[in-house]
Write a protein that holds these residues in place. Structure first.
Motif, PDB file in Angstrom:
ATOM      1  N   ASP A 107      48.081  40.362  38.471  1.00 48.90           N
ATOM      2  CA  ASP A 107      47.521  39.100  38.945  1.00 48.90           C
ATOM      3  C   ASP A 107      46.386  39.302  39.940  1.00 48.90           C
ATOM      4  O   ASP A 107      46.132  38.448  40.798  1.00 48.90           O
ATOM      5  CB  ASP A 107      48.610  38.222  39.566  1.00 48.90           C
ATOM      6  N   VAL A 108      45.679  40.415  39.810  1.00 49.00           N
ATOM      7  CA  VAL A 108      44.515  40.696  40.643  1.00 49.00           C
ATOM      8  C   VAL A 108      43.249  40.344  39.870  1.00 49.00           C
ATOM      9  O   VAL A 108      43.125  40.652  38.676  1.00 49.00           O
ATOM     10  CB  VAL A 108      44.500  42.179  41.061  1.00 49.00           C
ATOM     11  N   ALA A 109      42.296  39.687  40.529  1.00 46.20           N
ATOM     12  CA  ALA A 109      41.000  39.365  39.929  1.00 46.20           C
ATOM     13  C   ALA A 109      39.955  40.346  40.438  1.00 46.20           C
ATOM     14  O   ALA A 109      39.779  40.488  41.655  1.00 46.20           O
ATOM     15  CB  ALA A 109      40.602  37.933  40.270  1.00 46.20           C
ATOM     16  N   VAL A 110      39.294  41.021  39.527  1.00 41.18           N
ATOM     17  CA  VAL A 110      38.313  42.052  39.872  1.00 41.18           C
ATOM     18  C   VAL A 110      36.921  41.549  39.515  1.00 41.18           C
ATOM     19  O   VAL A 110      36.639  41.247  38.348  1.00 41.18           O
ATOM     20  CB  VAL A 110      38.612  43.359  39.112  1.00 41.18           C
ATOM     21  N   GLU A 111      36.056  41.458  40.516  1.00 45.17           N
ATOM     22  CA  GLU A 111      34.690  41.016  40.263  1.00 45.17           C
ATOM     23  C   GLU A 111      33.869  42.127  39.612  1.00 45.17           C
ATOM     24  O   GLU A 111      34.168  43.315  39.779  1.00 45.17           O
ATOM     25  CB  GLU A 111      34.018  40.613  41.574  1.00 45.17           C
ATOM     26  N   PRO A 112      32.826  41.766  38.845  1.00 47.92           N
ATOM     27  CA  PRO A 112      31.939  42.791  38.273  1.00 47.92           C
ATOM     28  C   PRO A 112      31.379  43.700  39.364  1.00 47.92           C
ATOM     29  O   PRO A 112      30.992  43.236  40.444  1.00 47.92           O
ATOM     30  CB  PRO A 112      30.831  41.965  37.612  1.00 47.92           C
ATOM     31  N   GLY A 113      31.353  44.988  39.099  1.00 48.72           N
ATOM     32  CA  GLY A 113      30.827  45.960  40.058  1.00 48.72           C
ATOM     33  C   GLY A 113      31.876  46.562  40.963  1.00 48.72           C
ATOM     34  O   GLY A 113      31.580  47.515  41.701  1.00 48.72           O
ATOM     35  N   THR A 114      33.116  46.049  40.911  1.00 46.72           N
ATOM     36  CA  THR A 114      34.160  46.559  41.801  1.00 46.72           C
ATOM     37  C   THR A 114      34.466  48.029  41.517  1.00 46.72           C
ATOM     38  O   THR A 114      34.603  48.835  42.449  1.00 46.72           O
ATOM     39  CB  THR A 114      35.452  45.725  41.659  1.00 46.72           C
ATOM     40  N   ILE A 115      34.595  48.384  40.257  1.00 45.46           N
ATOM     41  CA  ILE A 115      34.905  49.776  39.918  1.00 45.46           C
ATOM     42  C   ILE A 115      33.770  50.699  40.355  1.00 45.46           C
ATOM     43  O   ILE A 115      34.001  51.812  40.846  1.00 45.46           O
ATOM     44  CB  ILE A 115      35.177  49.930  38.405  1.00 45.46           C
ATOM     45  N   GLY A 116      32.541  50.238  40.228  1.00 43.26           N
ATOM     46  CA  GLY A 116      31.401  51.033  40.699  1.00 43.26           C
ATOM     47  C   GLY A 116      31.465  51.278  42.194  1.00 43.26           C
ATOM     48  O   GLY A 116      31.187  52.390  42.672  1.00 43.26           O
ATOM     49  N   ARG A 117      31.853  50.247  42.963  1.00 46.06           N
ATOM     50  CA  ARG A 117      31.979  50.424  44.411  1.00 46.06           C
ATOM     51  C   ARG A 117      33.117  51.395  44.736  1.00 46.06           C
ATOM     52  O   ARG A 117      33.014  52.179  45.694  1.00 46.06           O
ATOM     53  CB  ARG A 117      32.213  49.061  45.079  1.00 46.06           C
ATOM     54  N   ILE A 118      34.179  51.349  43.948  1.00 43.35           N
ATOM     55  CA  ILE A 118      35.274  52.293  44.178  1.00 43.35           C
ATOM     56  C   ILE A 118      34.823  53.720  43.869  1.00 43.35           C
ATOM     57  O   ILE A 118      35.179  54.662  44.588  1.00 43.35           O
ATOM     58  CB  ILE A 118      36.510  51.892  43.333  1.00 43.35           C
ATOM     59  N   PHE A 119      34.030  53.905  42.838  1.00 39.59           N
ATOM     60  CA  PHE A 119      33.486  55.236  42.548  1.00 39.59           C
ATOM     61  C   PHE A 119      32.618  55.726  43.705  1.00 39.59           C
ATOM     62  O   PHE A 119      32.645  56.920  44.052  1.00 39.59           O
ATOM     63  CB  PHE A 119      32.681  55.210  41.239  1.00 39.59           C
ATOM     64  N   ASP A 120      31.840  54.830  44.300  1.00 39.11           N
ATOM     65  CA  ASP A 120      31.034  55.218  45.462  1.00 39.11           C
ATOM     66  C   ASP A 120      31.935  55.651  46.618  1.00 39.11           C
ATOM     67  O   ASP A 120      31.640  56.632  47.321  1.00 39.11           O
ATOM     68  CB  ASP A 120      30.149  54.047  45.908  1.00 39.11           C
ATOM     69  N   ARG A 121      33.046  54.909  46.818  1.00 41.15           N
ATOM     70  CA  ARG A 121      33.967  55.280  47.897  1.00 41.15           C
ATOM     71  C   ARG A 121      34.620  56.629  47.612  1.00 41.15           C
ATOM     72  O   ARG A 121      34.818  57.440  48.517  1.00 41.15           O
ATOM     73  CB  ARG A 121      35.052  54.207  48.064  1.00 41.15           C
ATOM     74  N   ILE A 122      34.965  56.891  46.358  1.00 40.94           N
ATOM     75  CA  ILE A 122      35.563  58.175  45.996  1.00 40.94           C
ATOM     76  C   ILE A 122      34.600  59.313  46.303  1.00 40.94           C
ATOM     77  O   ILE A 122      34.991  60.353  46.859  1.00 40.94           O
ATOM     78  CB  ILE A 122      35.962  58.178  44.503  1.00 40.94           C
TER      79      ILE A 122
END
Length: 360
Positions: free
Chosen positions: A102-117
């Motif tokens: 039940d989590v809503a993920v906005e476009p670009g969220t995974i990209g920001r997580i890759f940057d954090r990684i």
């Protein structure tokens, strides 16, 4: 059981695997997978998805059988920790992202997580073991996602707060950086640490498994951090939902079990005594109101407290079975009374990578 189609052997290992644990929430799962499936990192193969189903009564939709997605169908509902472990064991990614359906993920969220990684991996001291990201409610208001390790005194103080804020650090006091624990609704996990810990503790069915997970990680020297630069919407957190008698059994058990495993013994013993008194008083009040399911739930909670204090008590899926038995009104000789007096089934010791399956 892994129900995914076989992927070409030439496909490179992903940098990140998103693990989604489901129990009969297929519409939410389909919506989340559809949004993740449009992210460039998923389309390139750098990110993959593992959907773990904990024996839902309804079958998995055919739309989930797609390249880049691994569908794991568990034979029973063993709880959230069991589900997370099942998703992790089939992954070869160095990072896992735990997401509630039940989590809503906005476009670009995974990209920001890759940057954090990338930033985490560039640290001279090495990356932390756990990173919790920001959560907000559907209306945009902040949602609790970080807490302090439980203690007996803190448990008393929490009773004076609304349930939605009871476990969590108030927003005004929350800062990025090291924290005690972070919720599993949106949690980035270092797979190397996961292997060292042998996965999440499957003795917990629900509601304190991420607290125990972060406690063990911290005890092993791994960092646990909060990073609000990435945020998702969590639509239906457990703390905002009404508590059924069945769920009350599960929640009380998880807190008692955390204290037995991770708190000083005197605090654990004191808590079991308090819970027994609470169960007796509230069970009597439920009986006077002729609230049969609620009375049976409190009888079960009292028996669980006695059993855990004696080194017995239910673990993992056994808790759900007891809670459901109380809800149905089954013969008490098969439930609470025997729970506090007889030995529980021994649990196999988990190997460093874990040999048992998970649920939620």
């Amino acid at each position: 059981m892994d129900a995914s189609p076989r992927e070409p052997q030439t496909r490179p290992d992903a940098r990140l695997t998103v693990v989604v644990v489901n129990y009969d929430g297929w519409p939410d799962v389909l919506g989340l997978v559809d949004r993740l499936g449009h992210e460039p990192e998923f389309l390139s193969g750098a990110c993959r998805i593992a959907v773990v189903d904990n024996a839902s009564p309804s079958p998995a939709p055919d739309a989930l059988r797609r390249p880049g997605l691994r569908l794991v169908l568990r034979p029973d509902n063993g709880g959230f920790a069991a589900g997370v472990n099942a998703g992790w064991r089939g992954s070869r990614s160095p990072w896992l992202l735990l997401l509630n359906p039940d989590v809503a993920v906005e476009p670009g969220t995974i990209g920001r997580i890759f940057d954090r990684i990338a930033a985490l991996e560039a640290r001279p001291e090495g990356p932390p073991g756990v990173v919790g990201f920001g959560l907000s409610n559907a209306d945009g208001s902040p949602q609790g996602s970080v807490g302090v390790f439980p203690s007996l005194a803190r448990s008393f103080r929490e009773q004076l707060s609304p349930r939605s804020r009871r476990k969590y650090v108030p927003r005004r006091r929350l800062r990025p950086g090291p924290v005690d624990w972070t919720t599993g609704a949106c949690m980035l996990v270092n797979a190397r640490m996961m292997a060292e810990l042998g996965g999440m503790d499957e003795d917990f069915f629900l509601y304190h498994e991420e607290v125990a997970f972060c406690r063990v990680a911290s005890d092993r020297g791994w960092g646990v951090e909060y990073d609000p630069t990435v945020s998702v919407v969590h639509r239906a957190p457990l703390q905002d939902r009404p508590i059924s008698p069945k769920m009350r059994v599960v929640i009380r058990h998880s807190k008692l079990l955390y204290f037995r495993k991770h708190a000083p013994r005197r605090q654990f013993l004191a808590l079991t005594g308090i819970v027994e008194l609470e169960a007796a008083a509230r069970g009597t009040w439920a009986a006077l109101r002729k609230a049969a399911a609620e009375r049976r739930a409190w009888e079960t909670i009292g028996a669980i407290a006695r059993g855990l204090r004696r080194g017995r008590g239910p673990l993992g899926r056994e808790v759900l079975e007891l809670a459901e038995r109380a809800e149905r009104g089954d013969d008490p000789d098969d439930g609470p009374r025997r729970l506090g007096d007889g030995p529980s089934r021994p649990r196999p010791r988990r190997s460093p990578r874990g040999s048992r399956s998970p649920g939620g």
